[in-house]
Design a protein around this motif. Structure first.
Motif, PDB file in Angstrom:
ATOM      1  N   ILE A 111      -5.261   1.333  -3.951  1.00  0.00           N
ATOM      2  CA  ILE A 111      -5.297   0.995  -2.520  1.00  0.00           C
ATOM      3  C   ILE A 111      -6.405  -0.020  -2.246  1.00  0.00           C
ATOM      4  O   ILE A 111      -6.215  -0.984  -1.493  1.00  0.00           O
ATOM      5  CB  ILE A 111      -5.519   2.265  -1.670  1.00  0.00           C
ATOM      6  N   SER A 126     -13.597  -2.431   7.234  1.00  0.00           N
ATOM      7  CA  SER A 126     -12.396  -2.897   7.916  1.00  0.00           C
ATOM      8  C   SER A 126     -11.651  -1.769   8.624  1.00  0.00           C
ATOM      9  O   SER A 126     -10.754  -2.005   9.403  1.00  0.00           O
ATOM     10  CB  SER A 126     -11.459  -3.587   6.919  1.00  0.00           C
ATOM     11  N   ARG A 127     -11.991  -0.510   8.318  1.00  0.00           N
ATOM     12  CA  ARG A 127     -11.296   0.624   8.939  1.00  0.00           C
ATOM     13  C   ARG A 127     -11.757   0.838  10.374  1.00  0.00           C
ATOM     14  O   ARG A 127     -12.872   0.573  10.703  1.00  0.00           O
ATOM     15  CB  ARG A 127     -11.573   1.898   8.123  1.00  0.00           C
ATOM     16  N   HIS A 164      -0.356   5.297  -1.228  1.00  0.00           N
ATOM     17  CA  HIS A 164      -0.774   6.334  -0.291  1.00  0.00           C
ATOM     18  C   HIS A 164      -0.110   7.662  -0.655  1.00  0.00           C
ATOM     19  O   HIS A 164      -0.733   8.733  -0.565  1.00  0.00           O
ATOM     20  CB  HIS A 164      -0.408   5.942   1.139  1.00  0.00           C
ATOM     21  N   THR A 200     -13.692  -2.543   2.392  1.00  0.00           N
ATOM     22  CA  THR A 200     -12.567  -1.754   2.878  1.00  0.00           C
ATOM     23  C   THR A 200     -13.029  -0.762   3.949  1.00  0.00           C
ATOM     24  O   THR A 200     -12.388  -0.597   4.966  1.00  0.00           O
ATOM     25  CB  THR A 200     -11.913  -0.971   1.713  1.00  0.00           C
ATOM     26  N   ARG A 253      -5.817  -3.743  -0.719  1.00  0.00           N
ATOM     27  CA  ARG A 253      -6.471  -4.104   0.542  1.00  0.00           C
ATOM     28  C   ARG A 253      -7.388  -5.318   0.392  1.00  0.00           C
ATOM     29  O   ARG A 253      -7.644  -6.034   1.350  1.00  0.00           O
ATOM     30  CB  ARG A 253      -7.278  -2.920   1.080  1.00  0.00           C
ATOM     31  N   ASN A 254      -7.894  -5.496  -0.809  1.00  0.00           N
ATOM     32  CA  ASN A 254      -8.771  -6.636  -1.089  1.00  0.00           C
ATOM     33  C   ASN A 254      -8.101  -7.599  -2.072  1.00  0.00           C
ATOM     34  O   ASN A 254      -8.746  -8.155  -2.966  1.00  0.00           O
ATOM     35  CB  ASN A 254     -10.106  -6.137  -1.663  1.00  0.00           C
ATOM     36  N   GLU A 305       0.770  -1.245   0.000  1.00  0.00           N
ATOM     37  CA  GLU A 305       0.000   0.000   0.000  1.00  0.00           C
ATOM     38  C   GLU A 305       0.805   1.301   0.000  1.00  0.00           C
ATOM     39  O   GLU A 305       0.406   2.261  -0.666  1.00  0.00           O
ATOM     40  CB  GLU A 305      -0.950   0.026   1.209  1.00  0.00           C
TER      41      GLU A 305
END
Length: 199
Positions: free
Chosen positions: A86, A198-199, A72, A195, A90-91, A68
């Protein structure tokens, strides 16, 4: 653990259903198209199917190999495609499952079916009926060539995916971002939801 297992099972079932539907659609389309064209065009179509499988296999591996942080930095500069990259990273497990297992496996199955149609067309050109030595020879040769191109292509794709994962995912993300903005299609909508949760 039970909750994770249920989510994994749900995702597996949904992927299986999607694969079934897409495989049926692609098989019908490819078979109907191939029966209407000459064997030369049919062979090109087979090669395009193989190429599609190789590319998506590479994308799936690149997603699992990428990290990642580089994206970013791009997102901070508001570079188009950075946010989508991103989401992909993440997935990565879901993205890889779709690319490798769904599109990759379907391409392998459809290319085999398409090759069989091309073999029949070639056998008819040479004036040999079903089950003849010529048709069997053509089938063995073409199937072997398709298999070699598939395996060889995936080997090259894996090398590129591992050593250039950031570039590959960023290019893919930019294409997805362009499609989403111009055609109003939420390609990564499901991934975005997971996503955010999951944060």
């Amino acid at each position: 653990m039970d909750n994770k297992f249920r989510k994994s099972l749900k995702f597996s079932i949904s992927i299986a259903v999607i694969t079934f539907v897409l495989a049926a659609i692609f098989s019908i389309i490819s078979s109907s198209v191939l029966t209407e064209v000459v064997w030369g065009i049919g062979l090109i179509i087979v090669l395009l199917i193989v190429f599609t499988g190789v590319v998506f296999d590479m994308l799936g591996i690149a997603a699992t190999a990428a990290s990642e942080p580089p994206f970013h930095a791009m997102a901070a500069e508001k570079i188009p495609g950075a946010k989508e990259a991103i989401i992909i990273v993440r997935n990565a497990d879901r993205f890889a499952s779709f690319c490798n297992d769904v599109i990759g496996d379907i391409s392998g199955i459809v290319s085999g079916t398409a090759t069989a149609v091309v073999v029949i067309q070639l056998a008819n050109v040479f004036g040999h009926s079903d089950g003849s030595t010529v048709q069997i020879t053509l089938s063995v040769v073409l199937t072997s060539i398709v298999a070699a191109l598939t395996v060889g292509g995936k080997a090259v794709g894996k090398f590129l995916a591992i050593h250039s994962s950031t570039k590959i995912i960023f290019m893919t993300a930019r294409v997805i971002a362009w499609i989403e903005s111009n055609f109003k299609i939420n390609i990564l909508s499901a991934s975005t939801k997971s996503t955010r949760k999951s944060r």
